[in-house]
Design a protein around this motif. Structure first.
Motif, PDB file in Angstrom:
ATOM      1  N   ALA A 147       0.831  -1.209   0.000  1.00 39.02           N
ATOM      2  CA  ALA A 147       0.000   0.000   0.000  1.00 39.02           C
ATOM      3  C   ALA A 147       0.863   1.256   0.000  1.00 39.02           C
ATOM      4  N   ASN A 148       1.961   1.235   0.750  1.00 41.45           N
ATOM      5  CA  ASN A 148       2.844   2.403   0.791  1.00 41.45           C
ATOM      6  C   ASN A 148       3.497   2.652  -0.561  1.00 41.45           C
ATOM      7  N   LYS A 190       2.300   1.891  -3.446  1.00 42.23           N
ATOM      8  CA  LYS A 190       1.263   2.404  -4.337  1.00 42.23           C
ATOM      9  C   LYS A 190       0.964   3.864  -4.009  1.00 42.23           C
ATOM     10  N   THR A 191       0.859   4.182  -2.711  1.00 40.76           N
ATOM     11  CA  THR A 191       0.559   5.566  -2.309  1.00 40.76           C
ATOM     12  C   THR A 191       1.698   6.504  -2.679  1.00 40.76           C
ATOM     13  N   SER A 249       1.624   7.369  -6.247  1.00 38.61           N
ATOM     14  CA  SER A 249       0.558   8.316  -6.523  1.00 38.61           C
ATOM     15  C   SER A 249       0.935   9.722  -6.051  1.00 38.61           C
ATOM     16  N   GLN A 271      -2.318  11.860  -5.547  1.00 38.70           N
ATOM     17  CA  GLN A 271      -2.836  11.477  -4.237  1.00 38.70           C
ATOM     18  C   GLN A 271      -3.110  12.712  -3.396  1.00 38.70           C
ATOM     19  N   ASN A 283       1.342   9.953   4.531  1.00 39.17           N
ATOM     20  CA  ASN A 283       2.119  10.237   3.339  1.00 39.17           C
ATOM     21  C   ASN A 283       3.468   9.537   3.418  1.00 39.17           C
TER      22      ASN A 283
END
Length: 489
Positions: A69-70, A72-73, A76, A82, A89
């Protein structure tokens, strides 16, 4: 010729004793009771081990999902797609170091963990890593002396340490006294037979039945249910486990033979043996626990708590300017954006990071003193533990299962080293407002644990088993000498 006759007499008494004990149902009842408790204790151990394994698997899965998830974030955020959230963040190194990365250190079960719960339900088998002070995530539980476990849980180790001696006493307290009280001992002496042969055959019949019940059951269950127990290391530890149990059982039979050798009444023998069990299994470990605590006392936890509060208050004052900074990014989220590889780390988050570093640096000597005293206590256990067979067998069984205090201390030390490395990885990035890059996200420190060498653990178990056997043989020799020279009839 004499030796053959002695052997023949021994075998005759051995078979006769088994027949008598079987016909009056004493031996079957004791064997069934022992088997039921062994299986019950093993079932509890398996259940506990499965729960801990499931917990570790859940933690590892969470870390993997958090990492994905990190990544991917971060992608973004770097692409400007994002919405910018200060604590979510991953481009912000302070947020990532503070727990967003979801890193954990873990201590997995060893294959034979079901054989003894040990310290596994008192000491954490995983820690969540962040920039928080070690006091906050590693010392939030009491530091316990390993001997406290002797009054612990119902598992296979409990059955062996506490219950097994009582069954041995119940079946052997009157091996000679019953013959004398029934008037059959004089009749037996009308035959060409030594008293030592009589009691050796009687004790051997009972001893082998105990071993036939307790030794095969746990290995057979574990080998049939868990493939990981079929490795060479696990088979070696199973053999050592059997040696420890055989030595501990032999100790109690030798003690019963020695008490019988003094020619007292059955009621007196039972009272002496129960008193011996109470002293060796219950009282002596407590007394030795007090002695260890007096010789090598742990530092005061009150002092640790007070010291932590003082240092934390000092850190708050030192960084109060940063703590009092307003949440500018709430009204201006663009301040959280990555620009030319840099990001504005919110002053409050920077203050948290620096304050926790300061707290650890100030309380580190006191924490080291805790660890040092714990190791000193363990050394004392090793040094004087031979005084109590219950301590010896309990330590050995925990070593076999991998739930001994040394393994947990090693895990904690390795976690501390990883925690220091974790903060060192992020410190320069937070100090210089460097944003996390894609390459750095995939190169975050990864937890790697070093297990104690098999030979080292095997030696520790074998030395305890050898000591149990040595003490047992010494007691047996005293019993035989007493039978040869004492007046029993």
């Amino acid at each position: 010729m004499s030796q053959m006759k002695h052997t023949s007499t021994f075998q005759l008494i051995f078979r006769h004793e088994l027949t008598i004990l079987t016909r009056d149902r004493t031996l079957p009842i004791v064997a069934i009771l022992l088997a039921a408790m062994v299986l019950g204790g093993l079932f509890v151990g398996i259940t506990q081990a499965k729960q801990r394994s499931a917990m570790i698997a859940e933690v590892i899965e969470h870390s993997a999902k958090r990492q994905a998830a990190n990544e991917k974030t971060l992608q973004s955020v770097l692409d400007g797609k994002q919405a910018l959230v200060p604590f979510g963040n991953p481009a912000n190194p302070a947020a990532l170091a503070g727990g967003l990365a979801g890193r954990h250190t873990t201590l997995p079960n060893l294959p034979l963990a079901a054989l003894a719960i040990g310290q596994s339900d008192m000491v954490p088998n995983y820690y969540r890593i962040s920039y928080l002070s070690k006091v906050q995530f590693m010392y939030d539980t009491e530091i316990e002396n390993p001997w406290n476990l002797l009054s612990g849980h119902f598992d296979l180790s409990f059955v062996i340490t506490f219950v097994l001696p009582l069954l041995v006493i119940g079946l052997s307290f009157n091996m000679l006294s019953a013959e004398r009280e029934q008037g059959t001992l004089r009749m037996l002496f009308a035959q060409p037979m030594a008293l030592t042969t009589l009691i050796a055959a009687k004790a051997s019949a009972r001893y082998l039945v105990f071993l036939a019940v307790i030794l095969p059951l746990p290995p057979l269950v574990l080998l049939s249910l868990f493939p990981e127990t079929r490795s060479m290391d696990s088979l070696l530890f199973m053999a050592l486990w059997a040696l420890v149990v055989a030595g501990y059982t032999l100790f109690w039979f030798a003690l019963a033979a020695l008490v019988n050798a003094f020619g007292r009444a059955s009621s007196s023998n039972a009272l002496i043996l129960i008193s011996g069990w109470t002293f060796l299994v219950l009282i002596l470990p407590i007394v030795m626990n007090l002695v260890v605590g007096a010789i090598s006392p742990a530092p005061s936890r009150t002092e640790l708590a007070s010291r932590t509060r003082v240092v934390t208050a000092d850190a708050l004052r030192e960084y109060e300017d940063m703590y009092s900074t307003d949440y500018r990014y709430a009204s201006d989220p663009e301040t959280l954006a990555v620009k030319d590889g840099r990001i504005e780390v919110p002053p409050r988050m920077r203050a948290f990071f620096l304050a926790k570093q300061r707290v650890d640096a100030q309380v580190e000597p006191l924490l080291n003193q805790f660890d040092h005293q714990l190791l000193e206590q363990q050394k004392l256990v090793d040094l004087i533990g031979f005084l109590s067979p219950a301590i010896l067998v309990n330590e050995a069984l925990n070593l076999v299962a991998g739930n001994d205090s040394r393994r947990f201390v090693a895990f904690k030390n390795q976690t501390e080293a990883f925690h220091n490395g974790w903060r060192a990885f992020f410190a320069p990035k937070i100090a210089t407002d460097r944003a996390t890059t894609r390459a750095e996200m995939t190169a975050l420190p990864v937890w790697q644990r070093q297990e104690t060498a098999t030979t080292t653990t095997a030696w520790r178990i074998a030395s305890r088993a050898a000591l149990l056997l040595l003490v047992s043989f010494i007691i047996a020799i005293f019993a035989m000498r007493r039978l040869r020279h004492g007046q029993i009839v």
